[in-house]
Design a protein around this motif. Structure first.
Motif, PDB file in Angstrom:
ATOM      1  N   GLY A 119       0.689  -0.978   0.075  1.00  0.00           N
ATOM      2  CA  GLY A 119       0.129  -0.068  -0.093  1.00  0.00           C
ATOM      3  C   GLY A 119       0.497   1.257  -0.169  1.00  0.00           C
ATOM      4  O   GLY A 119       2.078   1.275  -0.059  1.00  0.00           O
ATOM      5  N   THR A 120       0.171   2.457   0.418  1.00  0.00           N
ATOM      6  CA  THR A 120       0.962   3.699  -0.004  1.00  0.00           C
ATOM      7  C   THR A 120       0.069   4.474   1.018  1.00  0.00           C
ATOM      8  O   THR A 120      -1.387   4.113   1.422  1.00  0.00           O
ATOM      9  CB  THR A 120       0.567   4.449  -1.055  1.00  0.00           C
ATOM     10  N   GLN A 121       0.864   5.559   1.445  1.00  0.00           N
ATOM     11  CA  GLN A 121      -0.181   6.823   2.395  1.00  0.00           C
ATOM     12  C   GLN A 121      -0.252   8.083   2.462  1.00  0.00           C
ATOM     13  O   GLN A 121       1.132   8.510   1.764  1.00  0.00           O
ATOM     14  CB  GLN A 121      -0.556   5.669   3.721  1.00  0.00           C
ATOM     15  N   PHE A 122      -0.955   8.892   2.524  1.00  0.00           N
ATOM     16  CA  PHE A 122      -0.264  10.761   2.024  1.00  0.00           C
ATOM     17  C   PHE A 122      -0.982  10.769   3.289  1.00  0.00           C
ATOM     18  O   PHE A 122      -1.349  10.660   4.304  1.00  0.00           O
ATOM     19  CB  PHE A 122      -1.767  10.371   1.308  1.00  0.00           C
ATOM     20  N   PHE A 127      -3.211  14.009  10.357  1.00  0.00           N
ATOM     21  CA  PHE A 127      -3.793  13.043   9.995  1.00  0.00           C
ATOM     22  C   PHE A 127      -2.819  12.318   8.405  1.00  0.00           C
ATOM     23  O   PHE A 127      -2.138  12.547   7.813  1.00  0.00           O
ATOM     24  CB  PHE A 127      -5.109  13.887   8.745  1.00  0.00           C
ATOM     25  N   GLU A 128      -3.293  10.633   8.778  1.00  0.00           N
ATOM     26  CA  GLU A 128      -2.552   9.830   7.822  1.00  0.00           C
ATOM     27  C   GLU A 128      -3.583   9.008   6.972  1.00  0.00           C
ATOM     28  O   GLU A 128      -4.204   8.533   7.734  1.00  0.00           O
ATOM     29  CB  GLU A 128      -1.521   9.298   8.995  1.00  0.00           C
ATOM     30  N   PHE A 129      -3.363   8.900   5.668  1.00  0.00           N
ATOM     31  CA  PHE A 129      -4.603   7.767   5.188  1.00  0.00           C
ATOM     32  C   PHE A 129      -3.923   7.011   4.044  1.00  0.00           C
ATOM     33  O   PHE A 129      -3.531   6.763   3.128  1.00  0.00           O
ATOM     34  CB  PHE A 129      -5.134   9.345   3.636  1.00  0.00           C
ATOM     35  N   PRO A 130      -3.789   6.081   5.312  1.00  0.00           N
ATOM     36  CA  PRO A 130      -2.940   4.699   3.945  1.00  0.00           C
ATOM     37  C   PRO A 130      -4.155   3.997   3.224  1.00  0.00           C
ATOM     38  O   PRO A 130      -5.656   4.296   3.690  1.00  0.00           O
ATOM     39  CB  PRO A 130      -2.748   3.262   5.377  1.00  0.00           C
ATOM     40  N   ILE A 131      -3.735   3.505   2.360  1.00  0.00           N
ATOM     41  CA  ILE A 131      -4.332   2.745   1.566  1.00  0.00           C
ATOM     42  C   ILE A 131      -3.946   1.591   1.028  1.00  0.00           C
ATOM     43  O   ILE A 131      -2.789   1.452   0.194  1.00  0.00           O
ATOM     44  CB  ILE A 131      -4.763   3.723  -0.213  1.00  0.00           C
ATOM     45  N   SER A 132      -4.504   0.485   1.579  1.00  0.00           N
ATOM     46  CA  SER A 132      -4.049  -0.971   1.208  1.00  0.00           C
ATOM     47  C   SER A 132      -4.281  -2.042   0.417  1.00  0.00           C
ATOM     48  O   SER A 132      -5.696  -1.804   0.295  1.00  0.00           O
ATOM     49  CB  SER A 132      -3.036  -1.716   2.274  1.00  0.00           C
ATOM     50  N   GLY A 133      -3.895  -2.516  -0.197  1.00  0.00           N
ATOM     51  CA  GLY A 133      -4.663  -3.836  -0.522  1.00  0.00           C
ATOM     52  C   GLY A 133      -4.086  -5.219  -0.538  1.00  0.00           C
ATOM     53  O   GLY A 133      -2.968  -5.337   0.219  1.00  0.00           O
ATOM     54  N   ALA A 134      -4.629  -6.873  -0.085  1.00  0.00           N
ATOM     55  CA  ALA A 134      -4.166  -8.376   0.190  1.00  0.00           C
ATOM     56  C   ALA A 134      -4.211  -9.105   0.191  1.00  0.00           C
ATOM     57  O   ALA A 134      -4.961  -8.648  -1.147  1.00  0.00           O
ATOM     58  CB  ALA A 134      -4.022  -8.100   1.412  1.00  0.00           C
ATOM     59  N   GLY A 156      -8.319   1.381   2.995  1.00  0.00           N
ATOM     60  CA  GLY A 156      -8.096   2.664   2.954  1.00  0.00           C
ATOM     61  C   GLY A 156      -8.422   3.043   4.972  1.00  0.00           C
ATOM     62  O   GLY A 156      -9.187   2.177   5.274  1.00  0.00           O
ATOM     63  N   SER A 157      -7.513   3.550   5.364  1.00  0.00           N
ATOM     64  CA  SER A 157      -8.103   4.274   6.292  1.00  0.00           C
ATOM     65  C   SER A 157      -7.627   5.974   7.122  1.00  0.00           C
ATOM     66  O   SER A 157      -6.985   5.698   6.370  1.00  0.00           O
ATOM     67  CB  SER A 157      -6.867   3.278   7.775  1.00  0.00           C
ATOM     68  N   VAL A 158      -8.043   6.075   8.122  1.00  0.00           N
ATOM     69  CA  VAL A 158      -7.452   7.407   8.054  1.00  0.00           C
ATOM     70  C   VAL A 158      -6.895   7.140   9.602  1.00  0.00           C
ATOM     71  O   VAL A 158      -8.233   6.902  11.078  1.00  0.00           O
ATOM     72  CB  VAL A 158      -8.977   8.574   8.632  1.00  0.00           C
ATOM     73  N   PHE A 159      -6.039   7.908  10.121  1.00  0.00           N
ATOM     74  CA  PHE A 159      -5.574   7.878  11.556  1.00  0.00           C
ATOM     75  C   PHE A 159      -5.140   9.117  12.013  1.00  0.00           C
ATOM     76  O   PHE A 159      -5.018  10.143  11.003  1.00  0.00           O
ATOM     77  CB  PHE A 159      -3.731   7.252  11.679  1.00  0.00           C
ATOM     78  N   PHE A 160      -4.745   9.318  13.237  1.00  0.00           N
ATOM     79  CA  PHE A 160      -4.878  11.256  14.247  1.00  0.00           C
ATOM     80  C   PHE A 160      -3.627  10.381  14.281  1.00  0.00           C
ATOM     81  O   PHE A 160      -4.010   9.432  15.769  1.00  0.00           O
ATOM     82  CB  PHE A 160      -5.364  11.890  14.797  1.00  0.00           C
ATOM     83  N   ARG A 161      -2.086  11.091  14.822  1.00  0.00           N
ATOM     84  CA  ARG A 161      -1.043  10.958  15.327  1.00  0.00           C
ATOM     85  C   ARG A 161      -1.044  11.806  16.528  1.00  0.00           C
ATOM     86  O   ARG A 161      -1.127  12.569  16.438  1.00  0.00           O
ATOM     87  CB  ARG A 161       0.308  11.114  14.559  1.00  0.00           C
TER      88      ARG A 161
END
Length: 201
Positions: A119-122, A127-134, A156-161
């Motif tokens: 995956g990749t993330q922005f 705020f962090e926005f990972p997008i992934s596949g498996a 996808g996800s949204v994380f707050f650090r």
């Protein structure tokens, strides 16, 4: 039995927000974010994620169309993920998860997926926005009948650090669980919604 599963889900879904609140309000974990920068991740960094939540069956497709018999249409799920960053924004990793879904006759469907991730993330401020596949394999058990087969997912996800090391957030993934049988191929589609804690090291 179903009341017990509902109680377990409520405990799991309320536990992570409580931990998040404790982490944010703990003065020992607060960090000076004046030096925050977007290249927070470097090649070779890793992250470990634990998540808990609910899973919804979308459809079980076979020869007769939708053969879903899920009631209530909700189950529980949890997973462990380890990611390795190739660049500051591209990662690979591995995951193991567990799911349970009650069905109308009082039985329960259990699924254990084990796969590799990419995956990749922005990143936008904290705020962090990972997008992934498996893709990987899964063990499934229902009425003492087991099945070992393929699975794939994307989400996808949204994380707050909250600190340099910890981030908390929300994720959603679409799963595909095919079963290739001699008499009838079945394709199970699931959607999960989870709360997660991510540790960056």
């Amino acid at each position: 039995m179903r009341k017990a599963w509902i109680i377990i889900l409520i405990v799991l879904l309320t536990g992570i927000p409580v931990l998040l609140s404790a982490q944010v309000n703990n003065p020992e974990t607060e960090t000076d974010w004046d030096d925050y920068h977007y290249e927070l991740y470097s090649p070779g960094d890793q992250s470990f994620i634990i998540s808990l939540g609910v899973v919804f069956p979308i459809a079980f497709l076979g020869k007769g169309g939708d053969i879903s018999k899920i009631d209530p249409p909700i189950g529980g799920t949890g997973s462990l993920n380890l990611n390795y960053y190739i660049t500051s924004s591209v990662f690979i990793g591995a995951e193991i998860a567990g799911m349970f879904l009650p069905v109308i006759n009082g039985e329960t469907l259990f699924i254990i997926p084990l796969g590799i991730k990419f995956g990749t993330q922005f990143i936008l401020d904290r705020f962090e926005f990972p997008i992934s596949g498996a893709i990987g394999v899964s063990w499934r058990n229902f009425q003492d009948e087991g099945y070992f087969g393929l699975y794939m997912k994307a989400g996808g996800s949204v994380f707050f650090r909250t600190t340099t090391y910890w981030a908390f957030g929300l994720s959603s993934n679409l799963y595909w669980f095919p079963e290739f049988r001699a008499d009838n191929n079945i394709h199970g589609l699931f959607l999960d919604l989870t709360l997660g804690a991510r540790y960056h090291f």
